[in-house]
Design a protein around this motif. Structure first.
Motif, PDB file in Angstrom:
ATOM      1  N   THR A   1      18.652 -35.122  -6.457  1.00 17.59           N
ATOM      2  CA  THR A   1      19.683 -34.729  -5.484  1.00 17.59           C
ATOM      3  C   THR A   1      20.208 -36.017  -4.815  1.00 17.59           C
ATOM      4  O   THR A   1      19.448 -36.982  -4.686  1.00 17.59           O
ATOM      5  CB  THR A   1      19.072 -33.827  -4.406  1.00 17.59           C
ATOM      6  N   PRO A   2      21.481 -36.024  -4.391  1.00 16.77           N
ATOM      7  CA  PRO A   2      22.099 -37.267  -3.884  1.00 16.77           C
ATOM      8  C   PRO A   2      21.258 -37.964  -2.812  1.00 16.77           C
ATOM      9  O   PRO A   2      21.067 -39.166  -2.861  1.00 16.77           O
ATOM     10  CB  PRO A   2      23.442 -36.801  -3.322  1.00 16.77           C
ATOM     11  N   GLU A   3      20.683 -37.214  -1.862  1.00 16.58           N
ATOM     12  CA  GLU A   3      19.995 -37.905  -0.757  1.00 16.58           C
ATOM     13  C   GLU A   3      18.673 -38.514  -1.223  1.00 16.58           C
ATOM     14  O   GLU A   3      18.123 -39.388  -0.579  1.00 16.58           O
ATOM     15  CB  GLU A   3      19.757 -36.968   0.433  1.00 16.58           C
ATOM     16  N   ASN A   4      18.164 -38.096  -2.423  1.00 17.72           N
ATOM     17  CA  ASN A   4      16.887 -38.665  -2.880  1.00 17.72           C
ATOM     18  C   ASN A   4      17.074 -39.920  -3.715  1.00 17.72           C
ATOM     19  O   ASN A   4      16.104 -40.568  -4.092  1.00 17.72           O
ATOM     20  CB  ASN A   4      16.128 -37.612  -3.719  1.00 17.72           C
ATOM     21  N   VAL A   5      18.316 -40.265  -4.051  1.00 19.13           N
ATOM     22  CA  VAL A   5      18.532 -41.419  -4.953  1.00 19.13           C
ATOM     23  C   VAL A   5      17.989 -42.691  -4.291  1.00 19.13           C
ATOM     24  O   VAL A   5      17.176 -43.413  -4.875  1.00 19.13           O
ATOM     25  CB  VAL A   5      20.042 -41.575  -5.272  1.00 19.13           C
TER      26      VAL A   5
ATOM     27  N   THR B   1      28.122 -41.153  -0.994  1.00 19.98           N
ATOM     28  CA  THR B   1      26.676 -41.317  -1.084  1.00 19.98           C
ATOM     29  C   THR B   1      26.324 -42.639  -0.399  1.00 19.98           C
ATOM     30  O   THR B   1      27.216 -43.339   0.076  1.00 19.98           O
ATOM     31  CB  THR B   1      26.231 -41.343  -2.559  1.00 19.98           C
ATOM     32  N   VAL B   2      25.051 -42.945  -0.345  1.00 16.90           N
ATOM     33  CA  VAL B   2      24.655 -44.124   0.445  1.00 16.90           C
ATOM     34  C   VAL B   2      24.571 -45.332  -0.502  1.00 16.90           C
ATOM     35  O   VAL B   2      24.321 -45.173  -1.708  1.00 16.90           O
ATOM     36  CB  VAL B   2      23.299 -43.841   1.134  1.00 16.90           C
ATOM     37  N   THR B   3      24.831 -46.517   0.005  1.00 15.45           N
ATOM     38  CA  THR B   3      24.899 -47.704  -0.856  1.00 15.45           C
ATOM     39  C   THR B   3      23.486 -48.214  -1.152  1.00 15.45           C
ATOM     40  O   THR B   3      22.534 -47.881  -0.439  1.00 15.45           O
ATOM     41  CB  THR B   3      25.698 -48.818  -0.146  1.00 15.45           C
ATOM     42  N   LEU B   4      23.345 -48.990  -2.212  1.00 18.42           N
ATOM     43  CA  LEU B   4      22.035 -49.550  -2.571  1.00 18.42           C
ATOM     44  C   LEU B   4      22.057 -51.075  -2.413  1.00 18.42           C
ATOM     45  O   LEU B   4      21.166 -51.760  -2.899  1.00 18.42           O
ATOM     46  CB  LEU B   4      21.704 -49.219  -4.040  1.00 18.42           C
ATOM     47  N   ILE B   5      23.089 -51.600  -1.756  1.00 21.66           N
ATOM     48  CA  ILE B   5      23.287 -53.056  -1.767  1.00 21.66           C
ATOM     49  C   ILE B   5      22.106 -53.790  -1.151  1.00 21.66           C
ATOM     50  O   ILE B   5      21.680 -54.839  -1.664  1.00 21.66           O
ATOM     51  CB  ILE B   5      24.597 -53.406  -1.015  1.00 21.66           C
ATOM     52  N   ASP B   6      21.524 -53.211  -0.077  1.00 21.97           N
ATOM     53  CA  ASP B   6      20.428 -53.960   0.542  1.00 21.97           C
ATOM     54  C   ASP B   6      19.207 -53.995  -0.381  1.00 21.97           C
ATOM     55  O   ASP B   6      18.464 -54.968  -0.426  1.00 21.97           O
ATOM     56  CB  ASP B   6      20.070 -53.325   1.894  1.00 21.97           C
TER      57      ASP B   6
END
Lengths: 360, 128, 312, 169
Positions: free
Chosen positions: D34-38, D91-96
């Motif tokens: 699900t999107p929030e678990n990525v 969705t939320v970024t993974l940049i950090d």
């Protein structure tokens, strides 16, 4: 210290493809860099969806002007995996042969470009003169110096007869002697070393953070190579060394790429000697059953990823191409920090950017 | 000493290049030898072979071929050389090997209309 | 009447403008040909430099808005004038130039004016690349000028006179100064490469970094004049080295002076072309480092040796 | 990386998600989240398996949802699939976690108009600055060459090519 904004690109002698780089320099030292790409964007991923699988082979070939064959290899492998086709071994050998020839041609082209950027016009002329040996072989084999149109879905379209293979082997010998000359220049020539040592250094940690791939990663000590880790085509039947260096600067990348060319030459010899007999291609149906595939290859610049999703029709639902230059561009800002203006073209050349690949 | 050798490293290669033969091909003043496999002008081996099936038109990635068909007997195959990428797919897709690529270099032209060429004009009653 | 006419002739024709123009074009062609042949290429036809010059004269002469109109028009002429004046005092083959005590220093000064004009052209032509190019040419000027002057003062001290004609005359019966002071000759050559901004010291006009450097914004007639002055400066620089270090037209045994002088000039040109082919371009900080850490001390040693031993 | 261990770890951490791992050709395992678990999944993968090589992010507009595929690789391929609604999908970024994801996320956001919250420089990436059309990879966006000669309402291609095949809707 007065700050100057130096625009490099989209048209600039240091760039062979359009890329816009805004550098802010204090005196001769770069303090900031802003990158803008997209000047060579042709919207290929959208065009793929409006062409059938057979047409797409030729569109895929024109993603990159230098490493066109590896793109068709990755694409055809993906579609063949979706169709569950068994590609005949002779086709795999020929496909691998073209991949390695293209790697030598790409590395020699790059060596010439780097030499030209550090003002070493002689090595630029020599590198591009000796690259013609490889280009002539590819043109005689496939009909095209760069866009070879060798791969089809299910195999290859060209063939090699024994005495032509013999003439190629003879040409490989003087190509190898020339690459030895370049190795000599890299190892011994003083001004070449002075201009490349310690420039554009990338540590192993930076490489992993930006997911950089290919010779740039191998020159910083990351031992990854798709040909060995995820062998495709005929790479599992070849033995070859993966060249890894540790300095991580432009000099190390030159070493890695030139030594890789020598390895590729040995692989080409193995391929020609052990070329099996047999058919060249398998008939491929025009419609592909629904499914998805992630096909990975080792382009001259690093890991090339193709994601293809089919929906049962004769046209792909989605083809995603991730070329090795994209992560290299991301890591560029780190390399350009606090370097001398004179070294910007050297760093740009050191990474071996293929903008047409990155823009798609 | 090593510094001196590294400063004069290229001399041997310079001498070899000086004695070797020049590599410049002075095209267009000197002929550029093209290999037999070179994919050049798109030509018809024999106009009679073309059945107007349109497989080449369907598989052309650059949409450079067009079939104008009135009925089974009256059709025209038009080749737009300004769009053609000389990839050779039409020659591959043609079941009767009518359309092939010669190895003749296609010279550029300034007028775009001259690049549109009718490859096949199939109208049996007019040609008699 | 006669000497007025012969003065005009020597000014405009023989060792004057026409001769230098011809020399500049020929040297440029030979240089490009030698470099091409060493790189496996065919090289340009003999009329290429002349064709380039005429093409530039015909091209449009455009300057950006920010550029200083007057200065950008004057600088190429100043540079050309300085170089031509310098050529007056350098004996070429049989021609004995008007010489006076100290004309070596005047020639060296006149040869420096184009470098400063080159720097000013960079500053005043209003483009980022040319400003950086201008800064670099000034930095480069200071790194090769000191060793170059010291290298040329060696022969002057040895032959006890600051006149080029005297230095050349001294060498007609004594061994060439290049043999006596090989280090001095090497430093003079390196300094000349720096002064002419030839590879590996073509840092101000590093095309892959800053385009044509100070001359980026010049085009048409101004660029033609600039290139002409740089090429005539090459010819003059080579003539100067031949006179001061290689004994001008004398070769010990009786031989046609012009031929001997020409061969020596060609030899020096070949050395310059070979250096051009052999090396990559240095960075400006590496050149300044090389200049002050290596060339200047060597020049100092050379001058000391000449003073202590040479004159004794 | 050992794919089975990874799958077990994912099961432990995200029992509610319908993982249904599928093996897809050329040695790739696709797992649905699900999107929030990525983001937590990526964090777990980095910490426990040091799986930091993100090969690519593929965005697909399947007509009724936007699918995001995060392709990882370490000896074998692992893809995290998630789907977002077509309207204001974000969705939320993974940049950090993975700085290398910056360019991939910018491209997906530009081509499919997916917002990555927290992305520091979400500006133009491949398209020209003055592009104001629809995001090109979205469904129903006709090709530029098809829009400018819309004679009698029928989508026809440029002057030369006769594109009889129906355009991808």
């Amino acid at each position: 210290m007065s700050r100057i904004t130096i625009p490099i690109g989209p048209q600039h002698p240091a760039l062979k493809e359009p890329l816009s780089l805004k550098l802010v320099a204090e005196g001769e030292r770069i303090v900031e860099s802003a990158l803008r790409i997209g000047y060579a964007h042709r919207g290929l991923e959208r065009i793929f969806q409006n062409r059938n699988y057979v047409q797409n082979v030729h569109v895929v070939e024109r993603v990159c002007g230098i490493c066109s064959h590896v793109h068709t290899t990755a694409y055809c492998q993906g579609v063949e995996a979706l169709l569950g086709l068994e590609v005949p071994p002779r086709a795999l050998y020929l496909r691998t042969l073209l991949c390695e020839l293209e790697r030598i041609h790409s590395h020699l082209l790059w060596l010439g470009v780097l030499a030209e950027h550090i003002g070493f016009t002689t090595i630029f002329m020599y590198a591009w003169r000796d690259r013609e040996i490889v280009l002539d072989i590819m043109e005689e084999l496939s009909g095209g110096r760069v866009a070879h149109a060798v791969n089809v879905i299910g195999g290859v379209r060209i063939d090699i007869d024994p005495e032509y293979a013999h003439s190629i082997l003879a040409r490989f010998d003087d190509l190898e002697r020339q690459i030895e000359v370049f190795l000599g220049v890299i190892l011994h020539e003083r001004t070449f070393q002075v201009r490349t040592h310690g420039i554009g250094r990338l540590t192993a940690e930076q490489v992993r953070r930006y997911c950089v791939v290919g010779p740039v990663a191998r020159a910083s000590g990351i031992d990854v190579d798709m040909r060995r880790d995820a062998p495709y085509a005929a790479y599992d039947q070849l033995d070859f060394r993966v060249i890894v260096a540790h300095e991580g600067d432009v000099w190390a990348r030159t070493m890695v790429r030139t030594m890789e060319s020598v390895e590729s030459l040995q692989m080409c010899r193995q391929l020609l000697h052990a070329m099996p007999e047999g058919p060249l291609a398998v008939r491929a149906p025009r419609r592909v059953p629904p499914g998805e595939v992630v096909s990975r290859c080792e382009a001259p610049r690093g890991e090339l990823v193709y994601y293809i999703r089919s929906d049962g029709s004769d046209r792909p639902a989605r083809v995603k191409v991730r070329t090795p230059t994209l992560p290299a561009l991301a890591a560029l800002s780190e390399q350009l920090q606090d370097i001398n203006i004179a070294d910007v073209p050297t760093v740009l050349a050191g990474v071996d950017l293929c903008i047409a690949c990155a823009d798609r | 000493m090593p510094l001196l050798r590294s400063l004069a490293h290229l001399l041997t290669e310079l001498r070899r290049t000086l004695l070797a033969e020049r590599v410049t091909v002075q095209f267009p003043f000197a002929p550029a030898e093209l290999p037999a496999e070179f994919r050049g002008r798109v030509i018809l081996t024999d106009e009679a072979l073309c059945k107007g099936c349109g497989l080449c038109v369907r598989d052309c990635p650059a949409l450079a071929l067009e079939l104008e068909r009135q009925d089974r007997e009256h059709f025209r195959l038009i080749h737009y050389r300004d769009r053609c990428a000389y990839c050779g797919q039409c020659a591959d897709s043609c079941p009767s090997h009518a359309i092939v690529l010669s190895n003749e270099l296609v010279s550029p032209s300034q007028e775009r209309d001259t690049l549109t060429q009718v490859l096949v004009e199939h109208a049996p009653d007019s040609t008699g | 009447m006669i000497d007025w006419l012969s003065a005009l002739f020597s000014l405009l024709i023989f060792p004057g403008f026409a001769f230098l123009f011809l020399c500049a074009l020929t040297f440029q062609w030979i240089d490009r040909l030698v470099v091409a042949r060493l790189q496996g290429r065919v090289g340009p036809p003999w009329y290429q430099p002349l064709a380039d010059f005429i093409k530039l004269l015909a091209k449009e002469d455009v300057l950006p808005i920010g550029a200083h109109e007057l200065a950008c028009a004057a600088l190429p002429m100043v540079s050309l004038a300085a170089v031509l004046t310098a050529a007056l005092y350098i004996p070429v083959g049989t021609h004995s130039a008007p010489s006076f005590e100290g004309d070596l220093i005047v020639v060296l000064f006149l040869l420096s004016i184009p470098s400063l004009a080159y720097f000013l052209a960079g500053w005043l032509s209003g483009s980022v690349f040319s400003v950086i190019g201008g800064n670099r040419s000034l930095l480069q000027y200071f790194s090769y000028e000191v060793p170059f002057l010291m290298a040329l003062s060696g022969p002057a001290i040895l032959s006890g006179s600051w006149s080029i004609a005297q230095i050349t005359a001294q060498q007609s019966h004594a061994p060439w100064i290049a043999l006596v002071q090989p280090l001095g000759f090497f430093l003079a050559l390196t300094g000349l490469i720096g002064k002419l901004k030839r590879s590996p010291f073509d840092i101000p006009k590093a095309k892959s970094e800053i385009g044509a450097g100070p001359l980026t914004e010049f085009s048409g007639r101004k660029l033609a004049l600039w290139q002409l002055s740089l090429h005539i400066k090459t010819a003059v620089g080579i003539f100067l080295l031949v006179n001061v270090f290689l004994g001008g037209a004398s070769i010990g045994l009786p031989a046609p002076a012009v031929l001997v002088f020409g061969i020596k000039a060609l030899l020096v040109l070949l050395v310059l072309s070979l250096v051009d082919v052999l090396y990559a371009r240095l960075r400006i900080d590496q050149l300044v480092n090389l200049g002050w850490r290596v060339l200047a001390p060597l020049a100092l040693v050379q001058v000391l040796v000449v003073i202590l031993i040479g004159v004794g | 990386m050992n794919v089975d261990l990874v799958l077990e770890a994912l099961h432990e951490h995200f029992p509610t998600d319908p993982l249904e791992p599928r093996i897809v050709p050329v040695d790739e395992t696709i797992v649905t989240l699900t999107p929030e678990n990525v983001r937590p999944a990526v964090q777990m993968l980095i910490e426990r398996f040091d799986l930091r090589h993100l090969s690519a992010i593929t965005g697909i507009d399947t007509g009724d949802e936007i699918e995001l595929l995060y392709h990882f690789w370490d000896g074998q391929g692992l893809t995290l699939r998630t789907s977002l609604p077509r309207e204001n999908s974000h969705t939320v970024t993974l940049i950090d976690l993975i700085p290398g994801a910056a360019f991939y996320e910018r491209e997906v956001s530009e081509m499919l108009h997916v917002l990555f919250d927290g992305h520091p420089t979400p500006d133009r990436f491949l398209l020209p600055d003055d592009w104001e059309g629809e995001p090109p990879l979205r469904r129903g966006v006709p090709l530029a060459c098809q829009t400018d000669n819309l004679e009698n309402g029928e989508l026809s291609d440029q002057r030369h090519s006769r594109f009889k095949g129906e355009a991808r809707p």
